[in-house]
Every structure is written in structure tokens, then in C-alpha cells.
Design an enzyme around this catalytic site. Structure first.
Site, PDB file in Angstrom:
ATOM      1  N   GLU A  13      10.298   3.890   7.311  1.00 37.02           N
ATOM      2  CA  GLU A  13      10.205   3.721   8.763  1.00 37.02           C
ATOM      3  C   GLU A  13      10.618   4.933   9.566  1.00 37.02           C
ATOM      4  OE1 GLU A  13      11.170  -0.647   9.762  1.00 37.02           O
ATOM      5  OE2 GLU A  13      11.871  -0.394   7.720  1.00 37.02           O
TER       6      GLU A  13
ATOM      7  N   GLY B 270       0.836  -1.195   0.000  1.00 36.79           N
ATOM      8  CA  GLY B 270       0.000   0.000   0.000  1.00 36.79           C
ATOM      9  C   GLY B 270       0.869   1.242   0.000  1.00 36.79           C
TER      10      GLY B 270
HETATM   11 MO1  MOS Z   1       9.766  -3.377   8.485  1.00 36.97          MO
HETATM   12  S1  MOS Z   1       9.246  -3.493  10.495  1.00 36.97           S
HETATM   13  O1  MOS Z   1      11.409  -3.891   8.585  1.00 36.97           O
HETATM   14  O2  MOS Z   1       8.759  -4.632   7.829  1.00 36.97           O
END
Ligand code: MOS
Length: 698
Positions: free
Chosen positions: A662, A462
Site C-alpha cells: 500500500e 494478482g
Molecule cells: Mo487493503 S485497503 O487493507 O485491502
């Protein structure tokens, strides 16, 4: 010759968007299969012990039930133990563990009949609460399979005792569940050709490897397809019991594909979670705020089935230099499900503690927290001594402060009020490592019609993979996006590393760039520069990056937030957040912005709302649905202003991309906690920051 506009960086709309809004993009469960059967699991109702007896006959006798699987009749897996070792023995290691399955003509019958399976247990006492002073804390064997363990340098105790300014505090983070919108889903079909799986996963090849190992299958007998994924956040990287159970069940009902989607409640015991942490941070500094001592220890939990540990302390020595340093990781094995990676696993938890402690140090030194971080910004990697391929933390801090209107901030706590609300501002830094996962291969088939099929078994969670990889391919082949036909999410395509560790676009994109180079070379060398009538296909693997050994590679960021806290109720609102990041070159400025914005929103949610509450009497998460596990909704989020600085890093990838999935969640919670302190004078060191902690502070 026509000039093709550069596709990389453009805010191209999602290429999969129209299919998604029309319902044409099929998620795993929606794939049409002939005569599907439905699986509903039976779950353990104790947290520790053994199964004494199972009575399956009433369930088996129910009309419409095709089979009931338990450890009494389930096939033996080729690999025993671990989270995937489902129905292999009578041992119960956590409440909610899958101990049986009913396969039936309809999902309703399966669910009803699962309730008819009767189990008795030999129950043992259980231990499900993480505490700092417990016996049996151990150093994990590894911290996520990638990272070194403890670090130590200099004299921590001595310099801490002698430091002009000292902060020594313990911080706690909660247990969090990923909760993607799409649950974990498997459609398993066995035929004479082997096993076909439609799954919701971050890596079709990882699923394939697991199926091959557990069911002892050769590579050509397993195909895994996952074209669209409705969110994952780390919960769909490693395989767990549910997918194995679906494969097992399909084998038990020959000729019938089996469909299995976890319910939301089952997601709270089956797919992992972010471990709670207890972290002690000790900072010693001179009067000017320069760190002389930096110590960070983290205690986490794992299960008795498998050890999983994240590296909450790993970013600490990357962020700030101190001649005396210690980081330690300890883990306790409890009678709980195994935790797993969740968006910025380790960095996210660890930076809440470190960046809260840095705020406390700034106050103790009477120094602006932005200035404190600038003073402690190391020129080279403090542990390895390597130069950074690019390090623009200071630029992010300065640009963020400017955009937020930080300069001139009065640091006095509890000094601003408006209409019954206490107002405050806070900030924190962000970081995430830039590294590569091995194994990605891209295939490009050039047609005589000027079109290119580009294939790599990548995943789109997504996040925009369909779009960004098309842009990268278009630029590498010097054509327009319309000439690219991308194929991802299928083991019929070449191997790809998982959509994890913010490496997806970097690794798959680098393989595509390499394949495009090879195509050009082959065309020029063997075909006079034009595609032959029969077309031409090449494959290329992501090459090693020679710079990876020379340079430390990280992304950085700075987040600034404004909060208001109701004086009467303690309610916290976050009307404004500003995030500025240094993430290399952004491949698509629209989907990239969404990644950072989504990360910051998830960070806000972590700071204020999310909290998986374990009932220690029984050992399970009690608030296991969206009515009780609160996730930030639209009304909880104010203005989120996301920027990135113009960063050119020639060492990371051929595209200049550094990964941005992230970092957005890293530091947000600390920025909010720091702002809450500024507003109220109350330092909350335990997430989430709920109003009870502000009304009756420790
Ligand atoms: Mo991400 S937590 O490395 O899928």
C-alpha cells in the site's frame, strides 16, 4: 549436503503466470458447476425511503425464470442489518441498493426479467453531499477496527497564533472506486453436504464466517474457494449484499448452483469506495521550519446502514513531531452506500493533505521541502515515545533526491517553460504502518520423496502471493522452490488472516516459517532427522511478536515527480516519477517492485483522473463505467523509477519483511500537486487536479 540457494529476494517469475496466460487459472466465475443458474439483481431507484409495493409476477412468468426474490419472500437471515442484510425489509438507504433478484436459466433472461420487476416507493428527501459545515457531524465509534481516535497534546490554538510561520489550509479528496479488473463474483452451490462458494475475495475465511453467521451453519458445512483474484484493492475484504444474495438465491433453487458477477456499473454502488474527505491542516513553525504546532482534522462520510470511518489523520503525528498537536476525525451519515477500505485507507487521503501543507510550509519558510522534512523527522514515535524498529525516511529522502536530481532546484514557481509547457518538480513523503493481523496458521506435510505441501488459506490478488510464499517456504525448509507445493485460497487449508493492511506476506510467511521450525524439531526429535515413510504433517500458528509492544513499526518512502502543464489548455502530464522506499527485506524483487510501481501509478491516477461524481439530485455515481471514470492508462504514465534502500529490521518478522502493498500510493498525489504548484504557481487543494482548476484558479 547440498547448498540450496536463497530464494527470498530473488526476482522469481510468477509461478502462476503460465497458467494465467494459458487460461488455466480459473477465476471464481469460471469454475465449472452442473446446471448453473444465473442471477441478475434489481436495484432501488431512490436514495431514501421505503418500498411501497413490488410486482414480480411479470418477471416470474417469463420463460426461463426460476425464481424472483424480494423482501416479501426472501429467507430471514440470522443476523439483521448492516451491508449484508439484503432483502430483509422495505427500507431503502441508498440509490442502487439491491432490492430483488431474478434467477434464470441464462444470464440474458435473468437480466431481461429483472427489468420487468415493478417497484413503487414512499420516497423521502435524501442527503448525499458531504460538506464541512453540516449539522450532525459525529465522532466515529471506531476508525477502521484497529486504531485510536482523536489525539491532543499541548496548546494548539495559542502556539498557532504565536508561530513565526503558519499554514492553515483545507484540502479535499474525491470519492474513488477500487475498480479491480475482475468484478465481485460468486458461484454458490448448496448440496446435502452444505454450501460451497467460489468467490473473488481477499479472505476465504472471512467469507466463510459471514456465511456461517447469516445462514446459521456449522463450520464443516461451508467451504470457500478463491485461488485466483483479479484485483481487489480493499473492495474484497468485507462482505457485502451481493455475495449474500447469491447464497440466498442458490438456496431458493434447490439443485441449481447460482452464478452472480456484478456488472461494472453495479460495482459503483455495491462494493464500497474510498470516502471523500475534507481536511484542515494547521501547521505552526519557527523561522527555521521546526514544527511547534501540528493539527489535522478530517471529515468523511458513511452511510445510514453501517458506520465505516478511515483514519486520515493517523499518520500525521507519526510523520512529524510537534509539541502541540491535535488530530480529529468526524463522520457524516449520508444516504449513500457505505465506504470501505481502499489501498492505504486513511494514509492515502491524509498524506495528500499533510504533504501538501508541508510543501506550503516549506515555501512560507523559504526552505527546501526535503530539508523541511529532515528537520522534523522525530527520533522516536511522537505519541507513544517508542523507538522505531527501523525508520529510514531520511535515507529515502536523500536517496530519492539524489536519484531524481533534486539538489539545486530553484523553488520559484512558474519560472520554467518549454514549447508552451510550464515545467515543475515536486516531492512528498510516504508512510504506512507495519502491523499484524492475528489468526494465520500454516500446515506443512513432508513427504518421503523430499517434497513439501505447504498450505495456508492466503489470497493472491494478482500481487504475487503464490510466488513469494513459495520462496519463503523454500528458504524456511532449506529446499528449492521446485520442492514446494503451495496451497492457498481454500478453507480446506488452515486459517489465514486477510490479504489486507499490507500484512499478507508477513503474517502468512511468519506462520510458514514457524511451521517449518516445528517440522524440523519434530523430525529431529522423533524421527532421527529424516522424514518417515508415511510422511509427516505439522501445523503452526503465527507466534506473537514480542517486539511489537516495544517498537513502533512503519514503512517509509519519498516520491519525487516532474510535471509539465500546458499553458493554453491546463493539461497536466507526468513524464517522470522516482520513488524510494524503506520496506524491510523484499521477498521477491520482481513482484515487490510491481507492488510499489502499481501503487505509484494508482496515486498518479488518483491525482489527475479518478473521481466518482455523484449526481446530488438522484444520489448515485453518474460516471459509473470505464468510459467516464478515468483511470490512468499506459499513455498517461511516463517513467516510474522505483527503488528501495537496503533495510534490515530484525524486529518486524522472521523474514525481515515489513509489507509493501500500500505504501506506493501514499504521497504520490501530494508530490504531483506540489509539482503542479511549482510549474504553474497555482495551488490545487482539491483532487483530482483537472485542467479547469488550473485555468480558472479560485
Ligand atoms: Mo487493503 S485497503 O487493507 O485491502
Amino acid at each position: 549436503m547440498t547448498i540450496t540457494p536463497v530464494a527470498m529476494g530473488q526476482p522469481l517469475d510468477r509461478l502462476d503466470g503460465p497458467d494465467k496466460v494459458q487460461g488455466l487459472a480459473r477465476y471464481a466465475f469460471e469454475h465449472q458447476v452442473d446446471r448453473p443458474a444465473y442471477l441478475y439483481p434489481v436495484q432501488a431507484t431512490i436514495a431514501n425511503g421505503r418500498i411501497r409495493s413490488i410486482v414480480a409476477a411479470p418477471a416470474s412468468a417469463e420463460p426461463g425464470v426460476l425464481t424472483v426474490l424480494t423482501h416479501d419472500n426472501a429467507p430471514r437471515l440470522a443476523v439483521q442489518g448492516g451491508e449484508t442484510g439484503v432483502l430483509q425489509c422495505d427500507r431503502i438507504a441508498f440509490r442502487g441498493q439491491l432490492v430483488g433478484a431474478v434467477v434464470a436459466e441464462t444470464s440474458e433472461v435473468a437480466r431481461y426479467a429483472a427489468g420487468l420487476v415493478r417497484l413503487t416507493y414512499d420516497e423521502l428527501p435524501h442527503d448525499v453531499e458531504l460538506t464541512a459545515d453540516r449539522a450532525g457531524l459525529r465522532t466515529p465509534a471506531q476508525v477502521i477496527p484497529l486504531f485510536p481516535m482523536d489525539t491532543e497534546q499541548g496548546d494548539v490554538e495559542g502556539t498557532l497564533a504565536a508561530a513565526a510561520v503558519m499554514v492553515d489550509r483545507t484540502y479535499r479528496t474525491a470519492m474513488y472506486h477500487h475498480n479491480p479488473m475482475e468484478p465481485h463474483t460468486t458461484v454458490a452451490t448448496w448440496t446435502d453436504d452444505g454450501l460451497t462458494l467460489y468467490v473473488s475475495t481477499q479472505s476465504v475465511y472471512a467469507v466463510k464466517r459471514t456465511a456461517m453467521q447469516l445462514f446459521d451453519l456449522p463450520p464443516d458445512r461451508v467451504r470457500v474457494i478463491s485461488r485466483y483474484v483479479g484485483g481487489a484493492f480493499g473492495a474484497k475484504v468485507y462482505q457485502r449484499a451481493e455475495i449474500v444474495l447469491a447464497i440466498m438465491a442458490a438456496r431458493a433453487v434447490p439443485g441449481r448452483p447460482v452464478r452472480f458477477a456484478l456488472t461494472r456499473q453495479q460495482m459503483f454502488s455495491q462494493v464500497g469506495y474510498r470516502t471523500p474527505t475534507i481536511q484542515r491542516v494547521q501547521l505552526g513553525a519557527d523561522a527555521g521550519g521546526r514544527l511547534v504546532t501540528l493539527a489535522h482534522g478530517s471529515i468523511e462520510q458513511t452511510s445510514t446502514i453501517e458506520e465505516f470511518a478511515e483514519h486520515a489523520t493517523r499518520m500525521t503525528p507519526v510523520m512529524y513531531a510537534a509539541p502541540n498537536r491535535r488530530t480529529t476525525q468526524r463522520v457524516a451519515a449520508l444516504d449513500v452506500p457505505t465506504p470501505t477500505i481502499m489501498r492505504a485507507p486513511g494514509e492515502c487521503s491524509g498524506m495528500f493533505a499533510l504533504e501538501s501543507a508541508m510543501d506550503e510550509l516549506a515555501i512560507a519558510c523559504n526552505l527546501d521541502p526535503v530539508e523541511l522534512r529532515i528537520r522534523n523527522d522525530p527520533p522516536t514515535h511522537p505519541v507513544t515515545g517508542q523507538p522505531f524498529s527501523s525508520r529510514n525516511l531520511v535515507a529515502c529522502l536523500r536517496e530519492g533526491a539524489r536519484r531524481f536530481g533534486w539538489p539545486g532546484r530553484d523553488a520559484t514557481p512558474r519560472a520554467r517553460r518549454r514549447a508552451g509547457w510550464l515545467l515543475g518538480t515536486g516531492m512528498a513523503a510516504s508512510t504506512y504502518p507495519t502491523f499484524r493481523l492475528p489468526g494465520s496458521v500454516a500446515r506443512i506435510s513432508a513427504g518421503p520423496d523430499g517434497r513439501y505441501a505447504v498450505q495456508v488459506a492466503a489470497a493472491d490478488l494478482g500481487t504475487g502471493t503464490w510466488t513469494a510464499l513459495t520462496q519463503i517456504a523454500a528458504d524456511a525448509l532449506e529446499v528449492s522452490c521446485a520442492d514446494i507445493e503451495l496451497g492457498i485460497g481454500d478453507t480446506a487449508y488452515p486459517m489465514a488472516s486477510e490479504a489486507g493492511a499490507s500484512t499478507g506476506i508477513m503474517c502468512w510467511g511468519t506462520a510458514i516459517v514457524e511451521a517449518a521450525r516445528k517440522l524440523r524439531k519434530t523430525l529431529d526429535g522423533q524421527h532421527g532427522g529424516t522424514v518417515p515413510p508415511e510422511g509427516l504433517t505439522v501445523e503452526a500458528a503465527m507466534p506473537d511478536n514480542e517486539y511489537a509492544k516495544q517498537y513502533a513499526m512503519h514503512t517509509f518512502g519519498a516520491q519525487f515527480v516532474e510535471v509539465r502543464v500546458n499553458e493554453e489548455t491546463g493539461e497536466v502530464r507526468v513524464p517522470r516519477m522516482v520513488g524510494v522506499f524503506a520496506v524491510g527485506r523484499v521477498m521477491n524483487s520482481k513482484t515487490g517492485l510491481s507492488q510499489l510501481l502499481g501503487g505509484m501509478t494508482m496515486g498518479l491516477s488518483m491525482a489527475l483522473f479518478e473521481n466518482s461524481v455523484v449526481d446530488a439530485r438522484f444520489g448515485h455515481v453518474v460516471n459509473h463505467d470505464f468510459a467516464q471514470y478515468h483511470i490512468a492508462s499506459n499513455a498517461d504514465v511516463g517513467s516510474v523509477d522505483v527503488h528501495w534502500i537496503d533495510e534490515h529490521d530484525p524486529y518486524v518478522t522472521p523474514m525481515g519483511a515489513k509489507g509493501m502493498g500500500e505504501i506506493g500510493i501514499v504521497g504520490t498525489a501530494a508530490a504531483i500537486a506540489n509539482a503542479v504548484y511549482h510549474a504553474t504557481g497555482v495551488r490545487v487543494r482539491e483532487l483530482p487536479i483537472t485542467l479547469d482548476k488550473l485555468l480558472s484558479p479560485e
